[in-house]
Write a protein that holds these residues in place. Structure first.
Motif, PDB file in Angstrom:
ATOM      1  N   THR A 270       0.817  -1.253   0.178  1.00 46.01           N
ATOM      2  CA  THR A 270       0.033   0.042   0.008  1.00 46.01           C
ATOM      3  C   THR A 270       0.773   1.289  -0.107  1.00 46.01           C
ATOM      4  O   THR A 270       0.541   2.463   0.094  1.00 46.01           O
ATOM      5  N   GLY A 271       2.272   1.279   0.074  1.00 48.39           N
ATOM      6  CA  GLY A 271       2.980   2.358  -0.110  1.00 48.39           C
ATOM      7  C   GLY A 271       2.890   3.292   1.090  1.00 48.39           C
ATOM      8  O   GLY A 271       3.330   4.287   1.207  1.00 48.39           O
ATOM      9  N   GLY A 272       2.764   2.598   2.250  1.00 45.44           N
ATOM     10  CA  GLY A 272       2.780   3.388   3.557  1.00 45.44           C
ATOM     11  C   GLY A 272       1.667   4.271   3.562  1.00 45.44           C
ATOM     12  O   GLY A 272       1.843   5.542   4.319  1.00 45.44           O
ATOM     13  N   ALA A 273       0.386   4.316   2.836  1.00 44.33           N
ATOM     14  CA  ALA A 273      -0.248   5.425   2.779  1.00 44.33           C
ATOM     15  C   ALA A 273      -1.770   4.687   3.270  1.00 44.33           C
ATOM     16  O   ALA A 273      -2.211   3.846   2.885  1.00 44.33           O
ATOM     17  N   PHE A 274      -2.517   5.737   3.940  1.00 38.53           N
ATOM     18  CA  PHE A 274      -4.017   5.372   4.268  1.00 38.53           C
ATOM     19  C   PHE A 274      -4.679   6.774   4.127  1.00 38.53           C
ATOM     20  O   PHE A 274      -4.124   7.727   4.600  1.00 38.53           O
ATOM     21  N   ALA A 275      -6.116   6.501   4.198  1.00 42.26           N
ATOM     22  CA  ALA A 275      -6.943   7.709   4.276  1.00 42.26           C
ATOM     23  C   ALA A 275      -7.966   7.404   5.094  1.00 42.26           C
ATOM     24  O   ALA A 275      -8.880   6.258   5.006  1.00 42.26           O
ATOM     25  N   TYR A 276      -8.774   8.409   5.717  1.00 43.59           N
ATOM     26  CA  TYR A 276      -9.974   7.903   6.553  1.00 43.59           C
ATOM     27  C   TYR A 276     -10.896   9.323   6.624  1.00 43.59           C
ATOM     28  O   TYR A 276     -10.332  10.426   6.451  1.00 43.59           O
ATOM     29  N   CYS A 277     -12.037   9.060   6.555  1.00 39.10           N
ATOM     30  CA  CYS A 277     -13.007   9.955   6.608  1.00 39.10           C
ATOM     31  C   CYS A 277     -13.875   9.439   8.282  1.00 39.10           C
ATOM     32  O   CYS A 277     -14.658   8.506   7.975  1.00 39.10           O
ATOM     33  N   LEU A 278     -13.708  10.456   9.303  1.00 41.01           N
ATOM     34  CA  LEU A 278     -14.556  10.214  10.406  1.00 41.01           C
ATOM     35  C   LEU A 278     -16.026  10.902  10.204  1.00 41.01           C
ATOM     36  O   LEU A 278     -16.079  12.104  10.038  1.00 41.01           O
ATOM     37  N   LEU A 279     -16.946  10.002  10.180  1.00 43.90           N
ATOM     38  CA  LEU A 279     -18.147  10.516  10.067  1.00 43.90           C
ATOM     39  C   LEU A 279     -18.730  11.408  11.063  1.00 43.90           C
ATOM     40  O   LEU A 279     -18.255  11.499  11.968  1.00 43.90           O
ATOM     41  N   SER A 280     -19.320  12.468  10.333  1.00 42.57           N
ATOM     42  CA  SER A 280     -20.110  13.668  11.304  1.00 42.57           C
ATOM     43  C   SER A 280     -20.891  12.983  12.025  1.00 42.57           C
ATOM     44  O   SER A 280     -21.955  12.246  11.673  1.00 42.57           O
TER      45      SER A 280
END
Length: 469
Positions: A270-280
């Motif tokens: 994964t190339g040391g990458a991640f993304a997240y969205c914490l729901l409102s």
């Protein structure tokens, strides 16, 4: 809801390289925020919760979405959240003291955790704010797992239990998994653990948390299933001696920057990458957690990660200042820098709810906000919050913008709902920041809610936006 999303979109456009924000004030919809404090019964979730159109992507749930405990009243849930938050911050500061003194081990922490106490249902109180559902073993058994950007180990409760807390799913039985393999004491994987032990040739692990939660067991290699993606030979802790309150979760998915975290183990995949969205808060949808370089968005505002060799598991960002009403406050950047001994700095943390700031910075920040909200009626302080307002009867209120300034000139201007939060369901709203008992700043999950956040660990950046969740 479309109006709210549009407003958030325009607010996020103020993530710029300029020194001032074109938006000096914004509106908080009081009625909507109070309505959002009412819990809605979530639909039953299937085991396989991946986004069918995206590899390495999972749905992300706030504890209130899966919590079946008794705290349906917002005030009670709010108070419990702040209590957990205080314990979380205390544990982070305790870990730092432990690291600096080198006199406090996980084993000593475990002895302090009172293992003789009764097992407490994790669905009632508990650690952890955000959860994913993943498959463990072959065939996969699906479990809710706490995500934590400040932890490095992946672990799950295992049969046969010497001591286990209650969880919402059946406890994982390694004897029924064809892919489970214990790790030997001489393995390089075992050497990666901070406090490895050895029992009959098998690598042992133990981790204690600041709230008294604890896990101990054997280290193993196992298959993890994310949607339709299998990740084989993942090092996980198989905990047979566990104490804690994890809201019914089976264990913890560490997303820290260290080599033993889930992100670290994925490595080149994964190339040391991640993304997240914490729901409102109050939204019916779920958030998301996605691994891989394809999760890195175009148009994000990229802020440098600051290396701290004393605490390599944490994501430190280059916070340099604070702004209120479009103007940067006269606060020394030194208050946010990491010292030569690893003290200070600003950590991005999904496990902390409320942003903490050094006392001098917080006082200046709060006073500047109060100076521009003299039209709003004050209310007594609530818990750790010393700045609250009585907005009962208001439909909307006009408040100054609040911004984080980062090294390199980037500015993140927060949506109003990310810094004025309801403490009850009758109109008490509090300024959602608090003074740090040390020089450490922590950017908490309340301030992160609804903002797309990307971590590019390989290149040393955190991105904000450009999309909202």
């Amino acid at each position: 809801m479309a109006i709210v999303n549009t407003l958030l979109f325009f607010i996020l456009l103020t993530v710029t390289t300029s020194t001032s924000s074109p938006f000096h004030f914004q509106h908080l919809n009081v009625e909507e925020e109070i309505a959002a404090t009412k819990l809605k019964n979530p639909p039953k979730q299937p085991d396989n919760l991946e986004d069918k159109d995206a590899k390495w992507k999972l749905q992300l749930f706030h504890r209130d979405k899966i919590n079946t405990g008794p705290h349906k009243d917002h005030t009670a849930r709010f108070n419990q959240r702040i209590k957990r938050d205080v314990k979380r911050v205390t544990s982070l500061l305790h870990l730092r003291r432990q690291n600096n003194s080198n006199t406090y081990s996980y084993t000593e922490a475990a002895e302090e955790a009172s293992f003789g106490s009764d097992v407490v249902s994790g669905t009632e109180e508990g650690s952890g704010e955000y959860f994913v559902r993943i498959g463990i073993g072959s065939p996969a058994t699906y479990q809710y797992m706490v995500i934590d950007s400040g932890s490095d180990i992946v672990w799950v409760q295992c049969q046969p239990c010497d001591q286990c807390y209650n969880q919402s799913d059946p406890i994982f039985n390694p004897a029924l998994s064809a892919s489970f393999a214990g790790v030997s004491c001489s393995s390089a994987v075992c050497d990666q653990l901070d406090d490895a032990g050895c029992h009959q040739g098998t690598c042992r692990y133990e981790v204690a948390y600041g709230d008294g939660s604890y896990t101990r067991g054997t280290l193993a290699l196992e298959t993890i299933t994310l949607g339709r993606t299998l990740i084989r030979n993942t090092a996980i802790g198989c905990g047979t001696w566990n104490q804690g309150m994890f809201v019914g979760a089976a264990g913890l998915l560490g997303l820290g920057a260290g080599p033993m975290s889930f992100v670290g183990q994925l490595g080149g995949q994964t190339g040391g990458a991640f993304a997240y969205c914490l729901l409102s808060r109050g939204t019916a949808s779920s958030g998301s957690l996605q691994f891989g370089r394809q999760a890195m968005p175009l148009g994000a505002a990229w802020v440098p990660l600051i290396p701290n060799p004393f605490f390599p598991s944490f994501y430190y960002v280059g916070l340099s200042g604070l702004g209120v009403g479009g103007s940067r406050l006269n606060i020394s950047e030194d208050l946010f820098r990491v010292t030569d001994l690893g003290d200070g700095g600003a950590v991005m943390d999904t496990g902390t709810a409320v942003t903490r700031l050094p006392t001098v910075a917080y006082n200046a920040f709060r006073d500047a906000f109060l100076a521009q909200t003299t039209n709003l009626p004050r209310a007594p302080g609530v818990s750790i919050f010393d700045t609250c307002f009585d907005l009962n009867g208001f439909v909307t209120v006009r408040v100054p913008t609040v911004s984080f300034h980062f090294s390199g000139g980037q500015i993140l201007t927060l949506p109003a709902r990310n810094f004025l939060i309801p403490a009850d369901d009758v109109g008490t709203f509090c300024f959602a920041f608090a003074a740090s008992p040390s020089g450490l700043s922590i950017i908490g999950n309340i301030q992160q809610e609804g903002i797309q956040i990307s971590v590019d660990g390989a290149n040393g950046f955190v991105g904000f936006g450009p999309n909202v969740c």
